[in-house]
Design an enzyme around this catalytic site. Sequence first.
Site, mmCIF file in Angstrom:
data_model
loop_
_atom_site.group_PDB
_atom_site.id
_atom_site.type_symbol
_atom_site.label_atom_id
_atom_site.label_comp_id
_atom_site.label_asym_id
_atom_site.label_seq_id
_atom_site.Cartn_x
_atom_site.Cartn_y
_atom_site.Cartn_z
ATOM 1 N N THR A 70 -10.738 -17.537 -109.289
ATOM 2 C CA THR A 70 -11.602 -18.663 -109.661
ATOM 3 C C THR A 70 -10.930 -19.990 -109.320
ATOM 4 O OG1 THR A 70 -12.535 -17.337 -111.449
ATOM 5 C CG2 THR A 70 -12.886 -19.710 -111.570
ATOM 6 N N GLN A 178 -12.516 -9.118 -103.722
ATOM 7 C CA GLN A 178 -12.835 -7.687 -103.805
ATOM 8 C C GLN A 178 -12.510 -6.941 -102.509
ATOM 9 O OE1 GLN A 178 -13.552 -6.035 -106.453
ATOM 10 N NE2 GLN A 178 -14.194 -7.603 -107.905
ATOM 11 N N SER A 198 -7.180 -12.406 -105.993
ATOM 12 C CA SER A 198 -6.880 -12.278 -107.416
ATOM 13 C C SER A 198 -6.010 -11.048 -107.640
ATOM 14 C CB SER A 198 -8.200 -12.141 -108.175
ATOM 15 O OG SER A 198 -7.939 -11.882 -109.527
ATOM 16 N N CYS A 324 -18.240 -10.932 -115.335
ATOM 17 C CA CYS A 324 -18.556 -12.296 -115.777
ATOM 18 C C CYS A 324 -19.970 -12.375 -116.304
ATOM 19 C CB CYS A 324 -18.458 -13.276 -114.620
ATOM 20 S SG CYS A 324 -16.932 -13.153 -113.789
#
Length: 381
Positions: A70, A178, A198, A324
Site C-alpha cells: 500500500t 500478487q 509486499s 481488505c
Amino acid sequence: MIYLDHNATTPVAPAVLEAMEPFWRGHFVNPSSVCLAARPVRRALAEAREAAAGLLDCEPEELIFTSGGTEALNAAIHAVTVLQPERRHFIMGSTEHEAVRGPLAWLERSQGYEVTRLAVDGEGLLDVAALAAAIRPGRTAGIALMWANNETGVLHPVEAAAAVAAAHGIPLITDAVQAAGKMPLSLRESGVQFAAFSGHKFQAPKGIGLLYVQRHTAFQPWMHGGGQENRRRAGTEHVVGAVGLGAAARLALEAQRGGVAGPGALRDAFEREVLRRIPGSHRNGSPQRRVDNTSSLRFEGCQAEGLLLLLDQRGICASAGSACHAGSLDPSPVLTAMGLDAAAARSTLRFSLARSTTAEEMAKALEALEQAVGKFRSLVA
Ligand code: PLP
C-alpha cells in the site's frame, strides 16, 4: 486448520524467521549509527536488497524498502503526480486493488483529477488497444495496472502496456504484490517505471514491502525526514523486516531456479472436481492467463459469508475475495467489473494455495466445500 488464503497473507517461512532472529537480539544497532556494531546491520540491509533484486531481476539501488504494498503504491502515485502537476489525468485498470483505487479516488474527489478506469472482459482480461485509446497526450500523468489480480489471479499484459505507455512518455506503475514469488519476474525487461511488492505475500513478515523505481525515472518522496533509503524514504529502516524479506526472496528464487512445482496442478484438479461435483458452481476469471495458486469460484444460491462460516467450522480457511474487502456489504468491485451481478459476486469464494499445499488438504477442502454448499442451500430453501 487447512489454510487456503495465501493471497491474504502467508505464514513466515522457518528459514525467514531464522534469518531475522539475530536482528531482534544482538544486531539491534541503528544501521545509520557510526559505531562498529552498525556494520553487520548495514551489511544485512544491503544483502536483503540484493536478494530482492535477484528475485525481481533489477538493480539493488532501484529498490526502496517500504512498510508494504500500500505504501509503495501510494508513494509511486504521489511521485508521478507531484512531478507533473500540469497533467491531471490518470488511467487505471478497473480491477485494481484498494491500494490503487483509494489514492486515485482521492485525487479525483479532492484534487480535481480525472481518472479513466479501463474495462475488462468477462474473464477479467484487459485490452491494450483500449489503454492506448485512453491516453490523453500531454494530460495523462500515469497509468496504474496490476500484474496479477488478488481475487482471481488474472494477469494483465503489463509489458505490452508499458511499451504503449513508454511511446507516450507516460510512467507505468504496476502493483506486482500478487505476482512476486508466484511467477518469474524481470523488472529489467518489463519496461515499467514503478512496481510495488509486499513481503507478507511471499513468506516474509507483515509490515515490509518494496517500491521499485526504474533508475532513469524521476522520484519525489512523500515522507520527509532523515536521508534513509538514498533519500527516498525517510525513517529508520525496518531492519528485521527487510532481512526477512531478503530471506524470503532467496527462498522464492531458489524454488524458481530449482524448478519446484507451483500449486497449479492441485488448483486445477480442485476446480475440476468442484465444477463436476457441485451443481451451480462456476469459475471466475481466465483459466489460462492467471497465476497458478488462485481459484475464484461462485455457487448459485449461496452467500460467501455463510459458506465461509460453514467452511471454518470444518477447519478450512478461505476468503470471500480480497481481505481488505472483508466485512464490506458491497459486492466485490473486481467481480462486478467483470460483469457479474451483485448476487453472483456475493456468492464467490477465493481459494489461494501455496507450494506447500498438499493433495490431502485439497481433498478435505473439496469435501468440506461440497458439504457447506449443500448445507447452505438446504437452510435457505
Ligand atoms: N495490492 C494487492 C494486489 C494486494 O493483494 C495487497 C494486499 O492485500 C496490497 C496491494 C496491499 O499490500 P500490503 O498489505 O502490503 O499493504
